[in-house]
Every structure is written in C-alpha cells, then in structure tokens.
Design a protein around this motif. Structure first.
Motif, mmCIF file in Angstrom:
data_model
loop_
_atom_site.group_PDB
_atom_site.id
_atom_site.type_symbol
_atom_site.label_atom_id
_atom_site.label_comp_id
_atom_site.label_asym_id
_atom_site.label_seq_id
_atom_site.Cartn_x
_atom_site.Cartn_y
_atom_site.Cartn_z
ATOM 1 N N PRO A 87 0.814 -1.220 0.000
ATOM 2 C CA PRO A 87 0.000 0.000 0.000
ATOM 3 C C PRO A 87 0.851 1.276 0.000
ATOM 4 O O PRO A 87 0.454 2.278 -0.614
ATOM 5 C CB PRO A 87 -0.833 -0.138 1.275
ATOM 6 N N GLU A 88 2.005 1.232 0.642
ATOM 7 C CA GLU A 88 2.852 2.428 0.677
ATOM 8 C C GLU A 88 3.519 2.729 -0.654
ATOM 9 O O GLU A 88 4.172 3.760 -0.799
ATOM 10 C CB GLU A 88 3.913 2.305 1.778
ATOM 11 N N ASP A 89 3.359 1.861 -1.638
ATOM 12 C CA ASP A 89 3.852 2.155 -2.989
ATOM 13 C C ASP A 89 2.856 3.005 -3.770
ATOM 14 O O ASP A 89 3.152 3.432 -4.891
ATOM 15 C CB ASP A 89 4.114 0.862 -3.764
ATOM 16 N N THR A 90 1.698 3.249 -3.203
ATOM 17 C CA THR A 90 0.696 4.082 -3.860
ATOM 18 C C THR A 90 1.238 5.479 -4.099
ATOM 19 O O THR A 90 1.709 6.142 -3.173
ATOM 20 C CB THR A 90 -0.581 4.150 -3.007
ATOM 21 N N ALA A 91 1.195 5.919 -5.366
ATOM 22 C CA ALA A 91 1.749 7.213 -5.737
ATOM 23 C C ALA A 91 1.501 7.450 -7.219
ATOM 24 O O ALA A 91 1.113 6.528 -7.950
ATOM 25 C CB ALA A 91 3.255 7.264 -5.463
ATOM 26 N N VAL A 92 1.765 8.658 -7.642
ATOM 27 C CA VAL A 92 1.894 8.947 -9.070
ATOM 28 C C VAL A 92 3.344 8.667 -9.451
ATOM 29 O O VAL A 92 4.272 9.175 -8.796
ATOM 30 C CB VAL A 92 1.532 10.408 -9.396
#
Length: 117
Positions: A87-92
């Motif tokens: 989940p912490e890879d969530t990004a643009v």
C-alpha cells in the motif's frame, strides 16, 4: 523537446505486480539516461530508479529487489517492473530523462499506481 508518455498504472492488490512503460519521442533516446520517480499525496517527489544510456541501473535502497528498471532502445521505451507491491507504494509514478546526469531535463505527466490492502 523530448516528450515522455507513461502508461501501465492502475489499481492492484497488495502483493501484486505492475509494469509501467514510458515511451519517448525523438531519435536519440538511446543517448539519454532515464529514470522513474514517484510522488505520494502530501509527500515530496522520491527517486525510484534510473538507467544510464549504457544500461547501468541504480535504485533507491528501500526498493531494491522489488522494482526493476529496464529499457528497449528500439522501442524508445523504459520500463519499471514492480513486484510484491505494498500500500505504501501508492503514488503517481513519473518518468524522466537526462542528457547529463544531475539534470533531469524532461518529464512525463505521470501514471497513478494504487495498491489496496
């Protein structure tokens, strides 16, 4: 002026994989170093990985082993293979390029990656 267009982002469950692509315009792609950055909401832009014109690869330490950058000069494309997503890879995720390392001279618009828990 080099234009970069990213694709391949989307919604994936934790533990899944995605492969991002970035296609560059122009005829001198093979002479550029290319890289990926990411920016999560409320956070600063973060370096992810880069690949030199000669094919040498560099990663931010925390992502080594899960992310792999590669390039196909015949297709003017750089890839980012992302495995075991969290989940912490969530990004643009943004693609960028340089003629001389230290100056990222051209950027794409980004592609959204969302990892659900």
């Amino acid at each position: 002026q080099v234009q970069l267009v990213e694709s391949g982002g989307g919604l994936v469950q934790a533990g899944g994989s995605l492969r991002l692509s970035c296609v560059a315009s122009g005829r001198t792609f093979s002479s550029y170093g290319m890289g990926w950055f990411r920016q999560a909401p409320g956070k600063e832009r973060e370096f992810v990985a880069r690949i030199s014109a000669g094919g040498a690869t560099y990663y931010t330490d925390s992502l080594k082993g899960r992310f792999t950058i590669s390039r196909d000069n015949a297709k003017n494309t750089v890839y980012l293979q992302m495995n075991s997503l969290k989940p912490e890879d969530t990004a643009v995720y943004l693609c960028a390029g340089y003629v001389q390392y230290g100056t990222w001279g051209f950027w794409g618009q980004g592609t959204q990656v969302t990892v659900s828990s």
